[in-house]
Design an enzyme around this catalytic site. Structure first.
Site, PDB file in Angstrom:
ATOM      1  N   VAL A 140      40.820  34.266  26.662  1.00 27.77           N
ATOM      2  CA  VAL A 140      41.424  35.466  27.235  1.00 27.77           C
ATOM      3  C   VAL A 140      40.956  36.675  26.430  1.00 27.77           C
ATOM      4  O   VAL A 140      40.586  36.564  25.264  1.00 27.77           O
ATOM      5  CB  VAL A 140      42.964  35.387  27.234  1.00 27.77           C
ATOM      6  CG1 VAL A 140      43.450  34.258  28.127  1.00 27.77           C
ATOM      7  CG2 VAL A 140      43.506  35.206  25.820  1.00 27.77           C
ATOM      8  N   ALA A 171      35.036  34.095  34.042  1.00 25.68           N
ATOM      9  CA  ALA A 171      35.052  35.498  33.619  1.00 25.68           C
ATOM     10  C   ALA A 171      33.919  36.261  34.273  1.00 25.68           C
ATOM     11  O   ALA A 171      32.818  35.745  34.456  1.00 25.68           O
ATOM     12  CB  ALA A 171      34.938  35.583  32.096  1.00 25.68           C
ATOM     13  N   ALA A 178      34.279  42.431  38.425  1.00 29.56           N
ATOM     14  CA  ALA A 178      34.359  42.558  39.873  1.00 29.56           C
ATOM     15  C   ALA A 178      34.315  44.004  40.334  1.00 29.56           C
ATOM     16  O   ALA A 178      34.043  44.274  41.498  1.00 29.56           O
ATOM     17  CB  ALA A 178      35.634  41.897  40.395  1.00 29.56           C
ATOM     18  N   SER A 232      29.989  33.617  44.091  1.00 34.17           N
ATOM     19  CA  SER A 232      30.644  34.299  45.199  1.00 34.17           C
ATOM     20  C   SER A 232      29.886  34.051  46.490  1.00 34.17           C
ATOM     21  O   SER A 232      28.654  33.976  46.488  1.00 34.17           O
ATOM     22  CB  SER A 232      30.691  35.811  44.921  1.00 34.17           C
ATOM     23  OG  SER A 232      31.045  36.537  46.088  1.00 34.17           O
ATOM     24  N   TYR A 248      27.809  43.583  42.983  1.00 34.99           N
ATOM     25  CA  TYR A 248      28.501  42.415  42.413  1.00 34.99           C
ATOM     26  C   TYR A 248      27.799  41.125  42.828  1.00 34.99           C
ATOM     27  O   TYR A 248      27.503  40.259  41.992  1.00 34.99           O
ATOM     28  CB  TYR A 248      29.955  42.411  42.879  1.00 34.99           C
ATOM     29  CG  TYR A 248      30.726  41.157  42.562  1.00 34.99           C
ATOM     30  CD1 TYR A 248      31.196  40.918  41.275  1.00 34.99           C
ATOM     31  CD2 TYR A 248      30.999  40.209  43.552  1.00 34.99           C
ATOM     32  CE1 TYR A 248      31.928  39.761  40.981  1.00 34.99           C
ATOM     33  CE2 TYR A 248      31.723  39.057  43.270  1.00 34.99           C
ATOM     34  CZ  TYR A 248      32.170  38.844  41.990  1.00 34.99           C
ATOM     35  OH  TYR A 248      32.890  37.702  41.702  1.00 34.99           O
ATOM     36  N   SER A 258      42.429  28.750  49.564  1.00 37.46           N
ATOM     37  CA  SER A 258      43.606  28.999  48.735  1.00 37.46           C
ATOM     38  C   SER A 258      43.274  28.748  47.269  1.00 37.46           C
ATOM     39  O   SER A 258      42.380  27.963  46.939  1.00 37.46           O
ATOM     40  CB  SER A 258      44.769  28.109  49.164  1.00 37.46           C
ATOM     41  OG  SER A 258      44.520  26.760  48.799  1.00 37.46           O
TER      42      SER A 258
END
Length: 328
Positions: free
Chosen positions: A39, A79, A82, A124, A149, A214
């Site tokens: 994180v 990570a 975006a 993506s 992106y 989802s």
């Protein structure tokens, strides 16, 4: 068949504080994996999950990468960048490349040097393009990234493939479409707020088809990809499997929230021109265009199955969102 005891694995998860990463950490922790959750800021509250160690790192120094990758069996790289804020003297494509391509490659190189068995890169569907015309995207579709992106994600994929070809580290690339859930950021989070507001919407004539997935299904796929032998060296496109229109998405969310939205008609051409005038062509495409995905390879190769129909899951998201806000 998958490894009969994958729980012995040590998994490094980057972007562990994000929408997908936080749920993946909880899922793997409860399955008795040893999880190193990276994180950016440990001052944020994180649930104390058995088997999950939270590590503060920006992934920018070689020393931190060596320490993070040591003794790791699998890296799940979530990570990324975006968005690029409108700052003067900032090249948006370069900003995306620095994080989504350059940083990704540095992490993967160190992972390979450290003997990491498998590297899972969450890319993506934008790598394939922002809309479909005649047939759904599948793994054989030609890449056509348009947004900065997506360009940076595609460049990262290509460099990872080159790296994997010269090392023993296995590479898995995953291209999801819009990932939805009650905590989803970005456009889906904004859509939840719009539906909850009960504002009239110009959606009565929308007959597009969009593939969604989802967050629970993304997490279940990643867990499978960590240890399934047939995932090695493969690209996978994900979706819940039943495509829905924007109107169906809004109706399902509204149903879960206990609301009845009012839809009115506006010519699609008028909406398209209006979006172009205010610089929101991308948003128009996302709302009114089609983007379909054939995810049969993931089901055929790994035995992965989505947990429920899209509209049912969207209704549940709407219910959870309404419950949360009623208690706020």
């Amino acid at each position: 068949m998958p490894n009969p005891d994958p729980r012995r694995s040590t998994v490094l998860i980057t972007g562990a504080g994000g929408f997908v990463g936080s749920m993946l950490c909880r899922k793997l922790g409860t399955e008795s994996y040893d999880v190193r959750a990276v994180v950016r800021n440990r001052t944020k509250e994180f649930s104390q999950t058995l088997g999950v160690i939270y590590i503060e790192s920006d992934l920018l120094t070689e020393r931190s990468l060596v320490d993070l990758c040591s003794g790791v069996d699998c890296v799940v790289h979530l990570a990324g960048r975006a968005h690029v804020l409108r700052e003067k003297k900032v090249d948006p494509l370069d900003a995306f490349r620095q994080v989504n391509s350059e940083l990704t490659l540095r992490l993967a190189r160190q992972a390979a040097l450290s003997g990491v068995r498998r590297f899972i890169f969450i890319s993506s569907i934008g790598v394939n393009g922002n809309k479909t015309e005649e047939r759904p995207f599948d793994e054989s579709s030609q890449p056509n990234p348009e947004a900065y992106y997506a360009v940076s994600k595609f460049e990262a994929e290509q460099r990872l493939i080159e790296l994997a070809a010269t090392t023993s580290m296995e590479l898995v690339i995953v291209r999801p479409p819009l990932i939805f859930g009650v905590d989803a950021p970005g456009n889906f989070g904004r859509l939840l707020k719009v539906v909850a507001s009960n504002l009239p919407l110009p959606l009565s004539n929308i007959n597009n088809l969009r593939s969604l997935v989802s967050v629970q299904d993304v997490v279940s796929f990643i867990e499978l990809a960590i240890h399934h032998p047939s995932a090695a060296g493969e690209l996978f496109l994900l979706s819940n499997g039943d495509d829905v229109s924007t109107t169906q998405i809004v109706r399902s969310l509204a149903c879960g929230m206990g609301k009845k939205n009012f839809f009115f008609f506006l010519p699609s051409r008028l909406l398209e021109v209006g979006a172009a005038i205010v610089g929101k062509t991308g948003m128009y495409t996302q709302l009114f265009g089609s983007l379909q995905i054939d995810s049969s390879k993931a089901q055929r190769t790994l035995g992965w199955r989505p947990t429920a129909k899209t509209c049912s899951e969207l209704e549940e998201v709407g219910r959870l969102y309404a419950d949360r806000n009623s208690k706020a």
